[in-house]
Design an enzyme around this catalytic site. Structure first.
Site, PDB file in Angstrom:
ATOM      1  N   LYS B  96       0.809  -1.219   0.000  1.00 50.64           N
ATOM      2  CA  LYS B  96       0.000   0.000   0.000  1.00 50.64           C
ATOM      3  C   LYS B  96       0.848   1.278   0.000  1.00 50.64           C
ATOM      4  O   LYS B  96       0.428   2.311  -0.506  1.00 50.64           O
ATOM      5  CB  LYS B  96      -0.943   0.020   1.208  1.00 50.64           C
ATOM      6  CG  LYS B  96      -2.000  -1.077   1.187  1.00 50.64           C
ATOM      7  CD  LYS B  96      -2.996  -0.874   0.065  1.00 50.64           C
ATOM      8  CE  LYS B  96      -4.150  -1.868   0.145  1.00 50.64           C
ATOM      9  NZ  LYS B  96      -5.020  -1.785  -1.059  1.00 50.64           N
ATOM     10  N   GLU B 118      -9.651   5.881   3.015  1.00 48.79           N
ATOM     11  CA  GLU B 118     -10.432   4.808   3.612  1.00 48.79           C
ATOM     12  C   GLU B 118      -9.473   3.673   3.924  1.00 48.79           C
ATOM     13  O   GLU B 118      -8.398   3.592   3.347  1.00 48.79           O
ATOM     14  CB  GLU B 118     -11.490   4.321   2.633  1.00 48.79           C
ATOM     15  CG  GLU B 118     -10.989   3.295   1.605  1.00 48.79           C
ATOM     16  CD  GLU B 118      -9.921   3.823   0.640  1.00 48.79           C
ATOM     17  OE1 GLU B 118      -9.851   5.062   0.472  1.00 48.79           O
ATOM     18  OE2 GLU B 118      -9.151   3.019   0.072  1.00 48.79           O
ATOM     19  N   SER B 385       1.822  -9.704  -0.585  1.00 48.34           N
ATOM     20  CA  SER B 385       1.499  -8.275  -0.573  1.00 48.34           C
ATOM     21  C   SER B 385       1.693  -7.604   0.777  1.00 48.34           C
ATOM     22  O   SER B 385       1.878  -6.395   0.847  1.00 48.34           O
ATOM     23  CB  SER B 385       0.065  -8.069  -1.061  1.00 48.34           C
ATOM     24  OG  SER B 385      -0.828  -8.835  -0.279  1.00 48.34           O
TER      25      SER B 385
END
Lengths: 261, 407
Positions: B96, B118, B385
């Site tokens: 991210k 969010e 990830s």
């Protein structure tokens, strides 16, 4: 000449400020919404917006979110809303505008929706999350069924896009007179006047202004710049407060008459 | 589909990948989104912007991340070669951060002073809070209260980083509702605020922009795989919530026809309404939160509740480019259940000494099936990830519960 065109022609001829009302269909029930619409019509509203409840109303503030949740919990659906309109159309003089998010309409199928909407006497459709740029298919099908495509304008809408909405839309333009989600406010924003002046410069299409209207002085203030005022959350609030009570319809009618005083 | 300045696969001018994508937003958001698109396309052509982003990715995030050959896991899966792209080793512990820094830099360039974001699992919220701390931006993170409960550690991390975490108590109280609330915030304050959307979702240009910021994963991994395995992988496997880590690693391989691209969705408890988040298994085309894509919905077009063991995959729609890749059969989408993911989580820990995020554990879980399909000697590249620190409490609870039931 659509029923919406007639309504605005009359408003202009009578040199008054029109009143457009929004209610969330199915709050407190679809049967009550039918009666509410008849009373609002009797109280003199010029256009009736009927909101289709949707699970993810991202353009709406808390008042309409709660109304939506109540309506969905009660089982209201787009098909049910159209059936309800079929039942009241002949008792109501004012044009009816469906106010919806895109997905319920898409799920029903654009063709199925348009044919049923025409059948039950829907006069216009405003799809909150379908701006002019995405509206091609929608607009063409609405037009071929004689249904007006209503577009929103906001204080951030550029002149170029005001022109586009004026050229592509029909019936009237709905100006959001301030930023943010739906909800009643104490005063009408200065941005309402600025928006109205910009719109007037670009198009002669009738203009309604809303977002934040709750009192007769708001309606009068908007009348200085636009053809009509839209009352939404404040009316939904009245319905929420009196939802379960026997005086609901009287309260609604009284409120709508008071707004026009 | 048009080709852009860099010869890459861009959506058309209206933001469509085939019939998916677009810009279905309320009128108030059109102007800020058009401005964002202009600024993004401008920044993308500006060498100074990419130089600064590269500097941050290298010296702050720790890129390039390693490619690790998980030999013990490969043996356990029947003799395949498994390579893990170690996004879990980035600063903040998940992919991210690649996108958060890119968009935060863009926000600064646009003169914005405030970021709203969010978050589901909290990794994007942490990444956004981190980027804002680094760049001196105010940060507000919307998070469903159900997710705040599941990911309490990340809530505390965001607060430590100076962000305000706003609980969202509407709808299913998860990622979808947090996105609604972040958009409502942005609608009200478009002048000073940038909405830092964390996945390859939402209205154009977000799916494009997020893909581009994440595509560094695939560029590195493709090169590393060629160096270490001596050839391209047979398959690239990634978990898919909104789909940013998957699109980020797929992107570099799309023009390699021998490489199968496999997305793994959250199968939850069962593929019945409300019990999973496998959009391609139980969804239909629809419009949610600005984009036309595959959506879990009921017969009336209302969005169905979702369930997944992992908050980051617990979402009713999938990024529009994934819908497009599925429609052209360039990528395929399968799912792993909660139980599969839990098993993958433990297996990776025991065999490789790596505790993955529960999201990534879905991709790990799919390896056994992929190994059967491809047979021995296959080279399988998995995007790891994120790391699993945030999930250890959840997993501890689930394993205790399983023990209790078993005894």
């Amino acid at each position: 000449m659509s029923r919406i065109d007639d309504a605005f022609r009359r408003i202009r001829a009578e040199k008054r400020t029109g009143l457009i009302t929004y209610v969330t269909a199915g709050d407190p029930s679809l049967a009550m919404t039918a009666d509410i619409l008849k009373r609002i019509d009797a109280a003199g509203a010029d256009v009736l917006e009927v909101g289709v409840p949707f699970s993810d109303p991202l353009a709406d503030g808390p008042v309409i979110q709660r109304a939506t949740e109540r309506a969905l919990a009660g089982g209201a659906t787009l098909a049910g809303v159209l059936d309800m309109i079929a039942g009241v159309r002949s008792d109501i003089r004012a044009p009816i505008v469906i106010f919806s998010y895109a997905n319920p309409i898409l799920r029903m199928g654009l063709d199925a929706f348009v044919s049923r909407a025409r059948e039950v006497g829907v006069d216009g459709v405003l799809t909150l999350d379908v701006p002019p740029e995405e509206s091609g298919e929608w607009r063409r099908r609405f037009r071929s069924a004689g249904i007006d495509t209503i577009f929103l304008l906001s204080p951030t809408t550029t002149v170029e896009r005001i022109r586009r909405a004026g050229a592509l839309g029909s019936g009237f333009l709905y100006g959001i007179s301030r930023l943010g989600v739906t909800g009643a406010r104490e005063t009408v924003a200065d941005s309402a006047e600025a928006l109205a002046v910009r719109v007037r410069h670009e198009t002669s299409m009738p203009l309604a202004l809303g977002f934040g209207v709750s009192r007769p002085e708001h309606v009068r203030a908007i009348g200085q710049w636009a053809d009509a005022a839209v009352v939404g959350s404040a009316l939904v609030n009245v319905i929420a407060e009196h939802g379960g009570k026997p005086d609901l319809l009287d309260q609604v009618e009284r409120y709508v008459r008071w707004l026009q005083s | 589909m048009s080709t852009n300045w860099f010869g890459r696969r861009d959506p058309d001018a209206r933001g469509y990948f085939g019939e998916f994508g677009g810009r279905f937003v309320p009128e108030t958001l059109v102007a800020p989104i058009e401005a964002l698109e202009r600024e993004y396309l401008d920044a993308r052509r500006d060498p100074a912007f990419s130089t600064e982003l590269d500097r941050l990715l290298r010296h702050y995030v720790g890129r390039p991340t390693p490619l690790w050959e998980a030999a013990r896991l490969g043996t356990a899966c029947g003799g395949v070669r498994v390579f893990l792209k170690r996004e879990d080793l980035t600063h903040t512990g998940a992919h991210k951060i690649n996108n958060a820094l890119g968009q935060a830099l863009l926000a600064k360039r646009m003169g914005k002073t405030r970021i709203v974001a969010e978050t589901g699992a909290g990794q994007h919220g942490v990444a956004s809070a981190t980027a804002c701390a680094l760049l001196g931006l105010e940060c507000v993170v919307y998070m469903g209260t159900e997710d705040m409960r599941r990911q309490a550690l990340n809530v505390f991390r965001m607060r430590l980083l100076g962000a305000r975490v706003e609980g969202v108590d509407s709808g299913s109280r998860t990622l979808k509702d947090a996105i609604n609330e972040a958009m409502r915030d942005w609608v009200a304050r478009p002048d000073d605020t940038h909405y830092l959307l964390g996945s390859a979702l939402g209205p154009h240009p977000y799916p494009l922009m997020v893909r581009e910021f994440q595509s560094v994963i695939g560029r590195e991994a493709r090169q590393q795989c060629l160096e270490q395995a001596g050839r391209l992988p047979d398959a690239v496997i990634a978990c898919v919530g909104g789909g940013s880590n998957a699109i980020g690693i797929f992107d570099a391989f799309i023009d390699d026809p021998t490489v199968r691209l496999i997305g793994v969705e959250a199968g939850g408890e069962a593929i019945t309404p409300g019990r999973h988040a496998a959009r391609f298994a139980g969804g239909a085309a629809g419009i949610l939160q600005g984009t036309r894509t595959w959506v879990l919905q009921d017969a009336h077009g209302n969005i169905e509740p979702t369930h997944s063991i992992s908050a980051g995959l617990d979402y009713a729609a999938v990024g529009p480019e994934h819908a497009y890749l599925e429609s052209t059969a360039r990528a395929e989408y399968h799912y792993a259940t909660d139980a599969d993911a839990l098993a993958g989580f433990q297996e990776l820990a025991r065999l490789e000494g790596i505790i993955p995020a529960l999201e990534s554990a879905h991709a790990i879980a799919y390896l056994r099936r992929a190994a059967r399909d491809f047979g021995p000697d296959a080279v399988l590249l998995v995007n790891l990830s994120g790391r699993g620190d945030k999930d250890v409490q959840t997993v501890e609870g689930l394993l205790k519960e399983a023990d209790r039931v078993a005894n």
